[in-house]
Write a protein that holds these residues in place. Sequence first.
Motif, PDB file in Angstrom:
ATOM      1  N   ARG A 104      47.227  65.206  53.399  1.00  4.10           N
ATOM      2  CA  ARG A 104      46.278  66.123  53.579  1.00  4.10           C
ATOM      3  C   ARG A 104      46.089  66.971  52.096  1.00  4.10           C
ATOM      4  O   ARG A 104      44.561  67.206  51.652  1.00  4.10           O
ATOM      5  N   VAL A 105      47.549  67.084  51.906  1.00  2.00           N
ATOM      6  CA  VAL A 105      47.195  68.106  50.480  1.00  2.00           C
ATOM      7  C   VAL A 105      46.876  67.244  49.241  1.00  2.00           C
ATOM      8  O   VAL A 105      45.707  67.870  48.835  1.00  2.00           O
ATOM      9  N   LEU A 106      47.387  66.087  49.235  1.00  4.01           N
ATOM     10  CA  LEU A 106      46.980  65.404  47.828  1.00  4.01           C
ATOM     11  C   LEU A 106      44.479  65.154  48.357  1.00  4.01           C
ATOM     12  O   LEU A 106      44.325  65.035  47.201  1.00  4.01           O
ATOM     13  N   ALA A 107      44.926  64.877  49.365  1.00  5.44           N
ATOM     14  CA  ALA A 107      43.166  65.075  49.720  1.00  5.44           C
ATOM     15  C   ALA A 107      42.247  66.343  48.796  1.00  5.44           C
ATOM     16  O   ALA A 107      41.325  66.235  48.692  1.00  5.44           O
ATOM     17  N   GLU A 108      43.294  67.750  49.442  1.00  7.46           N
ATOM     18  CA  GLU A 108      42.495  68.879  48.713  1.00  7.46           C
ATOM     19  C   GLU A 108      42.955  68.764  47.551  1.00  7.46           C
ATOM     20  O   GLU A 108      41.729  69.433  47.011  1.00  7.46           O
ATOM     21  N   TRP A 151      46.776  72.789  37.576  1.00  6.41           N
ATOM     22  CA  TRP A 151      45.818  71.877  37.831  1.00  6.41           C
ATOM     23  C   TRP A 151      46.352  71.123  38.976  1.00  6.41           C
ATOM     24  O   TRP A 151      45.830  69.322  39.388  1.00  6.41           O
ATOM     25  N   GLY A 152      46.952  71.256  39.527  1.00  3.88           N
ATOM     26  CA  GLY A 152      48.161  70.574  39.515  1.00  3.88           C
ATOM     27  C   GLY A 152      48.138  70.472  41.423  1.00  3.88           C
ATOM     28  O   GLY A 152      47.450  71.071  42.552  1.00  3.88           O
ATOM     29  N   VAL A 153      48.722  69.130  42.080  1.00  2.00           N
ATOM     30  CA  VAL A 153      49.690  69.149  43.672  1.00  2.00           C
ATOM     31  C   VAL A 153      49.339  70.596  44.125  1.00  2.00           C
ATOM     32  O   VAL A 153      49.046  70.809  45.404  1.00  2.00           O
ATOM     33  N   GLN A 154      50.002  71.668  43.164  1.00  2.00           N
ATOM     34  CA  GLN A 154      51.033  72.222  44.075  1.00  2.00           C
ATOM     35  C   GLN A 154      49.226  73.560  44.249  1.00  2.00           C
ATOM     36  O   GLN A 154      48.988  73.991  45.519  1.00  2.00           O
ATOM     37  N   ASN A 166      36.591  74.218  46.868  1.00  2.00           N
ATOM     38  CA  ASN A 166      38.433  74.509  46.969  1.00  2.00           C
ATOM     39  C   ASN A 166      38.010  74.774  45.278  1.00  2.00           C
ATOM     40  O   ASN A 166      39.334  75.662  44.542  1.00  2.00           O
ATOM     41  N   ARG A 167      36.845  74.361  44.828  1.00  2.00           N
ATOM     42  CA  ARG A 167      36.669  75.512  43.238  1.00  2.00           C
ATOM     43  C   ARG A 167      36.702  77.341  43.675  1.00  2.00           C
ATOM     44  O   ARG A 167      37.018  77.492  42.551  1.00  2.00           O
ATOM     45  N   ALA A 202      42.402  66.257  45.597  1.00  2.00           N
ATOM     46  CA  ALA A 202      40.869  65.329  44.709  1.00  2.00           C
ATOM     47  C   ALA A 202      40.157  65.526  44.877  1.00  2.00           C
ATOM     48  O   ALA A 202      39.011  66.050  44.174  1.00  2.00           O
ATOM     49  N   LYS A 203      39.835  66.637  46.537  1.00  2.00           N
ATOM     50  CA  LYS A 203      38.267  67.737  46.335  1.00  2.00           C
ATOM     51  C   LYS A 203      38.142  68.864  44.946  1.00  2.00           C
ATOM     52  O   LYS A 203      37.605  68.853  44.468  1.00  2.00           O
TER      53      LYS A 203
END
Length: 666
Positions: A300-304, A164-167, A315-316, A306-307
Amino acid sequence: MSILTELKRRFEDALRSWAAEARDLLEMIRPSQEERFGDYQANLAMPLGKRLGRPPREIAAELAARLDVSDMAEPPEIAGPGFINFRLRTDWLAEQLTRAAADPRLGVPLVSSPRTYVIDYSAPNVAKPMHVGHIRSTVIGDALCRMLRFMGCRVISDNHIGDWGVQFGMILYGYKHFLDPEAYRRQPVQELARLYRLVRLLMDYQEAKAKLAEGRLQARIAELQSHFPQPLSAGSGQSNPAQSSKTSLSGKEAPVARAMKKELAELIEEQAELEKKTAQVEQSAELARLAAEHPNLESRVLAETAKLHAGDPENRRLWQEFLPHCLAELDRIYQRLGVQFDWTLGESFYHDRLAGLVEELLARGLARISDGAVCIFLDGFDTPMIIRKQDGAFLYATTDLATLQYRMETWRPDAILYVVDHRQSLHFQQLFAVARLLGYRDVELQHISFGTVLGEDGRPFKTREGDLVGLESLLDEAVTRALKIVSENDDAKPDGPELSSEQRAEIAERVGIGAVKYADLSQNRTSDYVFSYPKMLALSGNTSAYMQYAYARVRSIFRKGGVEPESLRNSGAPILLTTPPERDLGLALLRFGETLELALQDYRPNLLTAYLYDLANRYSAFFEQCPVLKAQPDSLRTSRLLLCDLTARTIQKGLELLGIEVVERM
Ligand code: ARG
């Protein structure tokens, strides 16, 4: 039968009138370190003497007189200030061994009050390839599960994967901008891994670039450099004492100078790393173009990410699509390692509980808002545990709290073990402190911490490109090397090779994987260790290959003598201990159970590997000095065969509890 437990039980009776709470005293009964102190030693007369205000020798003598051990031991001897030494009776040992030989559990008793354990181990962050750092948690956790289960405990193994993380933000971003659809169709896992690496590379590049542009690092280096006449170069830090001592005036440098030198060496190294990272990208026109076209990649990655967390449908949907591929990849490796989990409840499983948990902690007054973030302030810690950031995001700690709560409610465990590397120790200290605040008082919470796997150069084990070595390539290499050893060994047999190429391959897989596991488990888990293929695959010394070889050699005796071990075991024939090597081996065999108890007290599988190594050595001594198939009369031959059989079964069981398979021939 556990000799140690039996001795403790007898002492407990003898101590009853002196000490109501004798547990700490009983801990002081131990196997003797030296032959001349007998087989077991009790050192409790000293603390007891202090407690009662009486001379320890007197206490020891009185205790020895009260103690009822005449069936199992010679009369105890009092030595030194008040040691009580025991030498077990050989006829008693023989009787216990005869029983153990007929017992499928090899004489190891179940624990008297079995506890329920949740074991949290392996727990990789999925979507990136597993690397050498994952071996320790996986292998140590698996061994603990196996050992505890064998002792009769209820064990729930739970792989708390990072799903569920940033990766995932990285893969989502990569998928949307850099996907090779054809490659994804053909080999989705490889393509996702490629995307992960690419985004990682570009992010690292931008971070390195920014850091170098800032100039602070270079300024500090120049400042430190000005204190030393001879310039230092990368790698002259603490990790290479030979080189650093050359630049020092004498062995007794002032601590300040030493600290400065260390800092300087570390900074130089950091700078070199950063430069390497930027060069890697800038040397390729393609990569440089991508880096320029995707500035501020991290945000940008953090925004993805967060989405994804906020429930963005696209994204789901993509996450749902990626996850099974990632899990299948993991499973493939677990299968090869022979590791299974009861549950794989990753971080995503707890997502929906986090908001409620934070509200609950606020409502109960355990958490409060500080600078817009929700924090739990804890006595004895400099920093609070943050459970919701200013921007509303939840953290690793929040998920771990929800996980703890879920586990307590679902399984009501007596203990939860977290097999995670030592760098997370502060996190777990805080987590456990919060757990107590939440009211989970009786549960044993343990961070089963472990050190780092190092390369031959004494630094974290990395590839030439600077990545941590992939787990799969590491297993492949071990198996390839094992095949070479197995083949050479087979070719050199006096009567010619015995094994087909399929047999060799199968043995090599067991020997290779076993070597990697055993090398890890045989270390004191809190230390770092150096990963060395030649050492771990050596056929002598404390290695799995040596243990597997010892096992195969014992089994060959039965083939050679045409003896069926099964019928031997059921014959009820007695084991006789007629010579010292037989007694030594017999005593070692009876110590299997107490070794498991001691290993589980501190969750240290290396006590089991040390035991197996000792056992194999005693067996060698026995085999050298005591003829087996040629022994006469028949009763002695049978007894010795029974000792051989019990040795083989103990090695097999011991390795099995470490997650290592034996081979019948080698
Ligand atoms: N996924 C984490 C990591 O790789 C380890 C998780 C350990 N378990 C836990 N409950 N925190 O760092």
